[in-house]
Design a protein around this motif. Structure first.
Motif, PDB file in Angstrom:
ATOM      1  N   ASP A 167      -5.971   3.570  -5.043  1.00 24.50           N
ATOM      2  CA  ASP A 167      -6.442   3.760  -6.445  1.00 24.50           C
ATOM      3  C   ASP A 167      -7.805   4.513  -6.423  1.00 24.50           C
ATOM      4  O   ASP A 167      -8.046   5.460  -7.228  1.00 24.50           O
ATOM      5  CB  ASP A 167      -6.562   2.229  -7.368  1.00 24.50           C
ATOM      6  CG  ASP A 167      -5.066   1.956  -7.402  1.00 24.50           C
ATOM      7  OD1 ASP A 167      -4.088   2.695  -7.365  1.00 24.50           O
ATOM      8  OD2 ASP A 167      -5.241   0.565  -7.694  1.00 24.50           O
ATOM      9  N   GLU A 168      -8.580   4.099  -5.496  1.00 18.82           N
ATOM     10  CA  GLU A 168     -10.035   4.636  -5.349  1.00 18.82           C
ATOM     11  C   GLU A 168     -10.018   6.170  -5.109  1.00 18.82           C
ATOM     12  O   GLU A 168     -10.823   6.925  -5.555  1.00 18.82           O
ATOM     13  CB  GLU A 168     -10.873   3.701  -4.395  1.00 18.82           C
ATOM     14  CG  GLU A 168     -10.893   2.259  -5.055  1.00 18.82           C
ATOM     15  CD  GLU A 168     -11.754   1.435  -4.189  1.00 18.82           C
ATOM     16  OE1 GLU A 168     -13.261   2.022  -3.734  1.00 18.82           O
ATOM     17  OE2 GLU A 168     -11.530   0.227  -3.800  1.00 18.82           O
ATOM     18  N   SER A 226      -5.739   2.678 -13.366  1.00 16.91           N
ATOM     19  CA  SER A 226      -5.706   1.222 -13.916  1.00 16.91           C
ATOM     20  C   SER A 226      -6.671   0.896 -14.721  1.00 16.91           C
ATOM     21  O   SER A 226      -7.598   1.689 -14.728  1.00 16.91           O
ATOM     22  CB  SER A 226      -5.372   0.082 -12.530  1.00 16.91           C
ATOM     23  OG  SER A 226      -6.719  -0.025 -11.916  1.00 16.91           O
ATOM     24  N   THR A 242       0.802  -1.206  -0.151  1.00 20.11           N
ATOM     25  CA  THR A 242      -0.061   0.206  -0.070  1.00 20.11           C
ATOM     26  C   THR A 242       0.800   1.268  -0.028  1.00 20.11           C
ATOM     27  O   THR A 242       0.611   2.261  -0.715  1.00 20.11           O
ATOM     28  CB  THR A 242      -1.063   0.055   1.063  1.00 20.11           C
ATOM     29  OG1 THR A 242      -1.638  -1.272   1.231  1.00 20.11           O
ATOM     30  CG2 THR A 242      -1.731   1.153   1.196  1.00 20.11           C
ATOM     31  N   GLN A 264      -5.841  -1.171  -3.234  1.00 17.11           N
ATOM     32  CA  GLN A 264      -6.900  -0.616  -4.094  1.00 17.11           C
ATOM     33  C   GLN A 264      -7.635   0.749  -3.438  1.00 17.11           C
ATOM     34  O   GLN A 264      -8.074   1.474  -4.158  1.00 17.11           O
ATOM     35  CB  GLN A 264      -7.924  -1.837  -4.070  1.00 17.11           C
ATOM     36  CG  GLN A 264      -7.304  -3.030  -4.995  1.00 17.11           C
ATOM     37  CD  GLN A 264      -6.659  -4.103  -4.012  1.00 17.11           C
ATOM     38  OE1 GLN A 264      -6.313  -3.572  -2.904  1.00 17.11           O
ATOM     39  NE2 GLN A 264      -6.503  -5.443  -4.222  1.00 17.11           N
ATOM     40  N   THR A 289      -9.532  -0.555 -15.454  1.00 18.83           N
ATOM     41  CA  THR A 289     -10.634  -1.368 -14.886  1.00 18.83           C
ATOM     42  C   THR A 289     -11.720  -1.778 -15.726  1.00 18.83           C
ATOM     43  O   THR A 289     -11.653  -1.410 -16.883  1.00 18.83           O
ATOM     44  CB  THR A 289     -11.438  -0.334 -13.825  1.00 18.83           C
ATOM     45  OG1 THR A 289     -12.095   0.993 -14.660  1.00 18.83           O
ATOM     46  CG2 THR A 289     -10.548   0.419 -12.654  1.00 18.83           C
ATOM     47  N   ASN A 307       2.385   1.576  -3.293  1.00 22.82           N
ATOM     48  CA  ASN A 307       1.357   2.075  -4.150  1.00 22.82           C
ATOM     49  C   ASN A 307       1.341   3.410  -4.285  1.00 22.82           C
ATOM     50  O   ASN A 307       1.159   4.177  -5.154  1.00 22.82           O
ATOM     51  CB  ASN A 307       0.421   1.270  -4.124  1.00 22.82           C
ATOM     52  CG  ASN A 307      -0.730   1.465  -5.442  1.00 22.82           C
ATOM     53  OD1 ASN A 307      -0.388   1.816  -6.679  1.00 22.82           O
ATOM     54  ND2 ASN A 307      -2.077   1.519  -5.272  1.00 22.82           N
ATOM     55  N   LYS A 313       1.958   6.001  -7.196  1.00 27.39           N
ATOM     56  CA  LYS A 313       0.831   6.710  -7.784  1.00 27.39           C
ATOM     57  C   LYS A 313       1.033   8.329  -7.478  1.00 27.39           C
ATOM     58  O   LYS A 313       0.763   9.107  -8.263  1.00 27.39           O
ATOM     59  CB  LYS A 313      -0.481   6.100  -7.241  1.00 27.39           C
ATOM     60  CG  LYS A 313      -0.574   4.808  -7.875  1.00 27.39           C
ATOM     61  CD  LYS A 313      -0.862   4.695  -9.145  1.00 27.39           C
ATOM     62  CE  LYS A 313      -1.054   3.090  -9.631  1.00 27.39           C
ATOM     63  NZ  LYS A 313      -1.943   2.447  -9.149  1.00 27.39           N
ATOM     64  N   GLN A 335     -11.145   3.908   3.829  1.00 28.38           N
ATOM     65  CA  GLN A 335     -11.273   2.477   4.154  1.00 28.38           C
ATOM     66  C   GLN A 335     -12.136   2.503   5.356  1.00 28.38           C
ATOM     67  O   GLN A 335     -12.960   1.482   5.533  1.00 28.38           O
ATOM     68  CB  GLN A 335      -9.741   2.096   4.449  1.00 28.38           C
ATOM     69  CG  GLN A 335      -9.963   0.218   4.787  1.00 28.38           C
ATOM     70  CD  GLN A 335      -9.906  -0.251   3.379  1.00 28.38           C
ATOM     71  OE1 GLN A 335      -9.905   0.337   2.273  1.00 28.38           O
ATOM     72  NE2 GLN A 335      -9.641  -1.617   3.278  1.00 28.38           N
TER      73      GLN A 335
END
Length: 747
Positions: A440-441, A452, A388, A437, A454, A391, A395, A420
């Protein structure tokens, strides 16, 4: 088996370290040095001119009392120190006896029943891996991360280590220094525990901190100006220095100093008169100078050092005090303002030493976050696995360009943690794991860019032709070419340094080029609001370029740079590109090739999260000629031959898309589509249903469509004709809601 030798070594280390710590904690050296100094530097100074015996006696009496109070307070603390030290020495043999006769045997007896350190470590490691490792391939990295964490965690438990003991600030640190009652009302002390405890201390700037400490420790002109872009961590560095001072981890020159951040906005708002403001500011500096332990922090110091419109010039006052050793300054500014307002100011430039602060690298950002992860986790009651964090860093590096590291990665982790917890509906005390994830969201929510491929994005890309054809009339060839290029570009999503995609749209006016750009903005970014449109015919000279990318001379930020920085995600539409100045074309070459360009201030403007679309009407005459126009390559070759675009420039685009002139049937189909929108708008206004005769519509199109303008003004004409007819009907008949109105007849 119990390591008796280590236990004994730790015991005696603790005894010795405590003995070393006590004189530091009670400030013995400082108290002895200032034993007869006035209390809090309270000294009565001579008033007026000439000699007055009464005034002299009063001053003498006051100063003796001040020194007497100081002597009494310091002596009391020194006596207390000697009492503690003597007591410690007296009971030391008993402590040693207790250790060997009671503690050590007891430790040996219970040791077999105690959980071993290695067992504790292994359990902690297993728990750590469970919450911080998602992929087996990263196990060695996470284990190394744990080892580093464990060492720091274990060190904290060794309270007798000098580093831990010396983290406690000494007593009587400010007894020698003066009060600053007025300055305290217009400043914030960065060395107060309440302030330091409120800060998230994530910093890895030892080089810059050491550099600032060395400058402030000089015997003269010990003033610093910290220069760096917004958000690179300038204030964090000052906070870290303040913490070092608070914990007594600085050299003698900075020991017992206070860093006060001046609230210049409050001063400016309360004192609008220039002379009164300058006098008051000088009074505050005089108070700081008399205190003898103040370092003043002035944020955006450039605003107060140059006689410029909208700025306040306090150069004379600051220069006067910066020359002395009674007060020191830390100024903070950005590179552009330093070059424009401070560097040319010789008076200030020679008194302040510059310290440059740059953004940390992606590797340094990762190190900072891994070393301080527990702060973030405790703050949100979550666990951040290594994947995480990785990422978030990757990102943030690609998608967030206006905020520097490590702040932008930390921001993403913060947002992901909140996301989350909210998604799972957790209670305050419940903990959870934040998966990659979530990064990303929240990033997609923040930028409107898919990070990404999707399923939803895949469906859009696979059905691009169908989606765009429903909005753009009679441009099948152009749409097919565009869709193919977009699919190729999005396959490299998050990996390419170039813009998301780039296209040159060629074709006559009013054939759908701009509408296609709008459709792409809505399709991929959610709204036409993400379309940044610039008419390049307005930028035909070198002077015009400054209006677009900014200028240091004028201070103008530039329309293009400002727009991209405010909306770094979206579609950038450059209309009539062929009319732009050649130098501007070269700037766009860099943007298309590298994904960024440099503005007029020398700052980088990132465009890799943009879809760039340039349009041109050049060669439109060729498109209307059936004899000479064969295919897209014919037009492109013609433009190159005429010197309008170079092959080098055209090759920078992901696709050169040609939009053909509209046929009569296409124009009529487009008109019908426009009419449907007009009918919907009118229904919302008047709540009436409208039927428009097709012959009436054909007549409008035939008599008003102009090939030169294409469909660009067709909607306006249709709206005028239809609304004019409707207005007459409504005024004459006053139809009821939901009534059907037919519009036909002569225009």
């Amino acid at each position: 088996m119990l390591n008796i030798k280590q236990e004994i070594s730790n015991f005696f280390s603790a005894l010795v370290n405590l003995f070393i710590f006590l004189p530091y904690f009670f400030s013995v050296k400082h108290l002895l040095k200032t034993l007869f100094s006035p209390w809090k530097n309270l000294v009565a100074k001579k008033q007026g001119v000439g000699f007055s015996f009464e005034e002299w006696v009063n001053r003498l009496f006051f100063n003796l009392i001040s020194r007497g109070i100081g002597f009494f307070a310091r002596t009391s603390l020194l006596l207390f120190y000697f009492f503690i030290t003597i007591t410690y020495i007296v009971i030391l043999p008993f402590i040693i006896i207790f250790f060997f006769i009671f503690y050590l045997p007891f430790k040996i007896i219970i040791f077999p029943f105690e959980e071993k350190e290695e067992t504790k470590k292994q359990k902690l490691k297993e728990k750590f891996l469970k919450t911080h490792l998602l992929e087996e391939k990263n196990k060695s990295l996470v284990e190394a991360w744990f080892e580093d964490f464990y060492q720091r965690h274990f060190q904290k438990k060794r309270w007798w280590e000098l580093n831990n003991l010396f983290s406690y600030p000494p007593l009587a640190r400010d007894w020698t220094f003066g009060y600053t009652p007025n300055l305290d009302q217009y400043s914030l002390s960065l060395c107060d525990s309440s302030y330091l405890n409120s800060r998230l201390s994530i910093v890895d700037r030892q080089k810059e901190i050491d550099q600032i400490e060395r400058i402030l420790s000089k015997s003269n002109f010990a003033n610093v100006i910290i220069v760096g872009e917004e958000g690179v961590g300038k204030h964090t560095i000052v906070d870290a220095l303040a913490k070092k001072i608070y914990e007594g981890k600085v050299g003698p020159a900075l020991a017992y100093k206070r860093i006060l951040k001046v609230n210049m906005e409050k001063i400016l708002s309360e004192f609008t008169d220039e002379k009164k403001r300058e006098n008051f500011f000088e009074e505050l500096l005089q108070e700081a100078a008399e205190a003898k332990n103040v370092i003043l922090l002035i944020d955006n110091i450039d605003r107060y050092l140059f006689p410029f419109e909208g700025r306040v010039d306090l150069t004379t006052t600051i220069e006067k005090f910066a020359k002395t050793d009674a007060i020191q300054f830390i100024g903070i500014t950005e590179p552009f303002f330093y070059q424009k307002f401070i560097y040319p100011n010789e008076k200030i430039n020679r008194l302040f030493e510059k310290v440059d602060v740059y953004e940390v690298s992606i590797e340094e950002a990762e190190k900072i976050i891994l070393e301080n992860f527990e702060i973030l986790e405790t703050r949100h009651r979550v666990f951040f696995p290594y994947e995480t964090i990785k990422n978030a860093i990757n990102k943030a590096n690609f998608y967030i360009t206006e905020i520097p590291f490590p702040e932008k990665a930390i921001d993403l982790l913060d947002l992901a943690a909140v996301f989350q917890r909210k998604k799972l509906g957790l209670l305050e005390k419940q903990w959870t794991v934040v998966f990659p994830q979530a990064i990303d969201e929240v990033l997609e929510e923040k930028t409107h860019i898919p990070t990404s491929i999707t399923p939803a994005l895949s469906e859009k890309l696979l059905n691009l032709e169908k989606i765009l054809s429903s909005q753009i009339i009679q441009q099948e060839e152009a749409i097919n070419q565009l869709a193919q290029a977009l699919r190729r570009s999005f396959l490299l999503l998050g990996k390419r340094k170039k813009p998301l995609a780039s296209f040159l749209f060629l074709g006559p006016t009013g054939v759908g080029k701009t509408e296609t750009a709008k459709a792409i903005a809505k399709l991929f970014f959610g709204s036409e609001d993400y379309l940044l449109r610039f008419d390049m015919s307005l930028y035909q000279t070198k002077e015009d370029i400054k209006n677009l990318i900014g200028s240091m001379e004028t201070g103008n930020p530039g329309l293009l740079t400002k727009a991209i920085r405010e909306k770094p995600y979206g579609v950038l539409l450059l209309d009539e590109l062929e009319k732009a100045n050649r130098d501007l074309i070269n700037i766009f070459l860099t943007l298309l090739d590298e994904g960024y360009f440099t503005d007029g201030f020398g700052k980088r403007v990132d465009g890799k999260n943009l879809v760039i679309i340039a349009t041109s009407n050049a060669g439109a005459d060729l498109l209307y000629s059936v004899k000479t126009y064969k295919d897209s390559f014919t037009l492109i070759d013609n433009l190159i031959a005429r010197g309008l675009f170079s092959p080098e420039f055209l090759n920078r685009f992901d696709g050169v898309v040609v939009f053909k002139p509209l046929t009569n049937q296409s124009i009529l189909d487009l008109a019908k589509k426009m009419v449907e929108k007009i009918k919907q708008d009118l229904y919302q206004l008047y709540r009436v249903k409208i039927i428009i005769d097709e012959n009436f519509l054909k007549k409008i199109v035939e008599e008003n469509y102009n090939e030169k303008f294409g469909a660009r003004n067709l909607e306006r004409i249709l709206r005028e004709k239809i609304e004019d007819k409707l207005a007459k009907i409504i005024l004459a008949k006053k139809p009821k809601e939901e009534e059907v109105i037919e519009i036909d007849g002569d225009i």
